[in-house]
Design an enzyme around this catalytic site. Sequence first.
Site, PDB file in Angstrom:
ATOM      1  N   LYS A 114      46.345  -1.465 -32.750  1.00  6.40           N
ATOM      2  CA  LYS A 114      47.625  -1.099 -32.139  1.00  6.40           C
ATOM      3  C   LYS A 114      48.142  -2.250 -31.269  1.00  6.40           C
ATOM      4  O   LYS A 114      47.357  -2.895 -30.571  1.00  6.40           O
ATOM      5  CB  LYS A 114      47.404   0.161 -31.278  1.00  6.40           C
ATOM      6  CG  LYS A 114      48.673   0.795 -30.710  1.00  6.40           C
ATOM      7  CD  LYS A 114      48.320   2.064 -29.918  1.00  6.40           C
ATOM      8  CE  LYS A 114      49.556   2.804 -29.437  1.00  6.40           C
ATOM      9  NZ  LYS A 114      49.222   4.057 -28.724  1.00  6.40           N
ATOM     10  N   SER A 135      51.850   8.056 -30.350  1.00  5.57           N
ATOM     11  CA  SER A 135      52.463   6.743 -30.414  1.00  5.57           C
ATOM     12  C   SER A 135      51.721   5.775 -31.337  1.00  5.57           C
ATOM     13  O   SER A 135      52.282   4.764 -31.735  1.00  5.57           O
ATOM     14  CB  SER A 135      52.521   6.131 -29.018  1.00  5.57           C
ATOM     15  OG  SER A 135      51.203   5.897 -28.524  1.00  5.57           O
ATOM     16  N   SER A 149      48.291  10.544 -28.376  1.00  6.74           N
ATOM     17  CA  SER A 149      48.758   9.446 -29.219  1.00  6.74           C
ATOM     18  C   SER A 149      47.764   8.952 -30.268  1.00  6.74           C
ATOM     19  O   SER A 149      48.128   8.154 -31.125  1.00  6.74           O
ATOM     20  CB  SER A 149      49.193   8.258 -28.353  1.00  6.74           C
ATOM     21  OG  SER A 149      50.445   8.525 -27.769  1.00  6.74           O
TER      22      SER A 149
END
Lengths: 485, 489
Positions: free
Chosen positions: A76, A151, A175
């Site tokens: 990420k 997310s 997330s």
Amino acid sequence: MSNITNQSLSEILKSIKSKKISSLELTQAYIKNIENAKKLNAFVTTTFDQALENAKKFDNKPNNEQLLSGVPLAVKDLFCTENVKTTAGSNILNNFIPSYESTVTKNLWNNGAFLLGKLNCDEFAMGSSNETSFFGNVINPIGDHLVPGGSSGGSSSALVADLTPATIGTDTGGSIRQPASFTGTVGLKPTYGLCSRWGIVAFASSLDQAGPMTKTVNDCSIMLEAMSGFDDKDSTSINKKKETYSKNLKDNIKGLKIGIPKEYRVDNMPKEIDELWEKGKKILKDLGAQLIDISLPHTKYALPTYYIVAPAEASSNLARYDGVRYGYRSQKGKDLIEMYENTRSEGFGDEVKRRILIGTYVLSSGYYDAYYLKAQKVRQLIKKDFDDSFTKVDAILTPSTPSSAFKIGEKTNDPVSMYLNDIFTVPVNLAGLPALSLPAGLDKQGYPLGLQLIGKALDEQKILNIGYAFEKNCGYKNEIKKWWL
Amino acid sequence: MSKEKFDYFINGEKGKYEVVIGLEVHAQVLSNSKLFSGSSTKFGADPNKQVSLIDSAFPGMLPVINEECVKQAIRTGLGLNAKINNYSVFDRKNYFYADLPQGYQISQYKNPIVGEGKVLLDMPYGSKEIGIERLHLEQDAGKSIHDMDPSSTYVDLNRSGIALMEIVSKPHLRSPDEVNAYIKKLRTIMRYLGTCDGNMQEGSLRADVNVSVRKVGDKNFGTRCEIKNVNSIKFMQMAIEYEANRQVELLEDGKEIDQETRLFDTKKNETRSMRSKEDAHDYRYFPDPDLLPLKLEQKLIDDLKKSLPELPDNKKERFIQEYGLNSYEANVLVSEKEISNYYEEVAKLSDKKLAATWMMGDLFAMLNDKGLNISNSPISAKNFAELVQSIKSGEISGRIAKEVFEIMVESGDNPKKIIESKGMKQQSDPKELEKMINEILSKNKDKVDQYKAGKEKLFGFFVGQVMKLSGGKANPQLTNEILKKLLKG
């Protein structure tokens, strides 16, 4: 061999260690997949040259004793990576290249893995659909009109599309677990303090926690083992002996007590979610676990509490993005104040601004007691609910999300309905507990649904074991049509 | 030592006003590294050379508390006779400024590390206790430099993140003199403890000054103004003087005082409004989630307490008891740790009282003159003690001692050696003196007759002659005695 990339991390590791495939071949295979999957928009940055070099280095001098020997991994874009652009999905960090490596990614590299690229995410991890990213929304490989969750949407999308053998995300209110649920993959939010936050772009410091996102529970245990550990650079890091989760993974869960909280049966929840939950209970019961009805009475306050605490911390954490030292700086403005205003107006997207405003408001004088302080008190009550329940049960089973993946654009104009997607995941962050989202079934449209196992603090091994047993008996398998090819 | 009675009031037409002052002193903690990072704290480095990723607030950077700074705060708290809180919390004070990289200052708001304490002042009108409200730890900001370029501001982050102790007094101070005494006392205590060097030129000690006025006898405080960031005692005193008179004038004119933050303009010698209460920042304090609450073991506090050095108040008492000094002398001699050490070394080897007199007289005057301090005094304590002993034993007179002292300053030599080599020893042999005086009297028969006839003023003439002949070395007391005896005969 052509199918190496759709195998699990542990299978790939076996192939590497037995020299069935070289690290270079593996890396090339992923690069090819990534280049063919641009439509998904899962990557913000790729580091192919660096990855190929690292793969060759590994092949020349293979060290097969490591947890992640010779494996390329995309992560990420919230993890700072040395000399590799790190954006947090934001325009304000669009040009930011850290001179340092986050502890968690460094741990991965120290265990033999290397960086393949940086994955798209909601801006500063604020979002549940990966639609707030400055770099555009990510598409769920399950269907071209679906969000991958957020997310960590780039992470879930890349994982399920075979663009990385495993990945890591961060979970502030769901997330990791929500995107895992939306893509039929495994996601773990560890106990707060198990993985260092050092070098991760902060959203809400008291809630943020990095964790693995993988295709299987076994992969999850390998990744957790590699990334976790005490870090004296993070004052909230827990100082304890490192555990060997993968070695200790067992599928015998006989006699374990599984709590079923009645408060997780919410109004207007699709029938399929209820059915999925029943299915999960049955699987665990058949494996010899004992189901116990429990109550977590303050659950209904978790979401409002979360949406006070998280924005409050975020409003302060994001104050450093002011255009003075690094990142985006607006060229407009005649003095310092105008420079700030223009930089932050142009640098941040709407969702980030919304949360900064909320956070600033709840901390402001005259409102602090009514909002922030009260939220902190409720947070203690939520934590206490869990503490009380864990005197009676070993783990808690709930649905991961109240729905399957929704359509792109479906909730962008309705922030509250977007926030409601986190209803089952946020209580865990508020309590600092570990929770594992497992793929458990499909809804009637054929979209994946997940179940969540919540554990006691630092009891990751137990929920991994339950998940491992569950996985073996659930029969869930992702069938992805690679429509983007 | 002039005033015996407190008399700092401002007289207006409508009455007599008293000035109420409280100080927030920012004292830089003596430590090698910053409060939450490993960067050096050394003063005077090139701009931005002592800045870590944490100090400059890069993404994902986290603060880790520097234990030494915590210990320094505890030591200081103990030195202020204050309550040490076993539980304290670091909060974020949020505001935007170019030299504040995080966009917030990490400070302590509701739960400071040190609670109430007190400081004792020795004023000419007696001793006065000043209450301490609290002491908390916080980060310093960087420095904005506005005058290096016509269109840009430069930022130096070397200071960013350095540990400060904010020491908040109760509103117990009543005059610029008391402020002077208070700051000096704080500085003395911290220097004894080694927790702050107290160097005001380098900004290690600065203060925000809260000033209000009220009619003498009023129970309630007046509206106060805060004068920000004053960095010398002189400026503090000037600012208070100006501000108190400004407030009295307003009240005399029947106007109200606005609660506001003001700046002291050192060039114009006036305070100016910086921002009113309405424009006051909303700092949005909240506990820093990157840091756990600071929990102190009682044992740590107890151990630090045991290891504290003797503090000025105790030392003063001891000096009075042990060396027979008066309160004033003891006060001066404990005002700096180095001075007290020097004195004790001297006192051990010589007359305690005479040593004090000579130190506070000639030695301090010389140091002051040369811009030196006791640590780099050209006269060592041992040599100084010998000088004092030479005076005490009558080996040299006070007048000669001053000459020896001068030579010691220039050469750094031992006084014995100087006295020997220059033959400065006092002539104290009565027979020798008598011989010399007889010689003088026989040479000045006319003057002797005049003296005997009643012109007693001539006594001084004879003394002068003795001194002239002896090269100033004749023991004056003995000379007087012998002269009187022989002139009678």
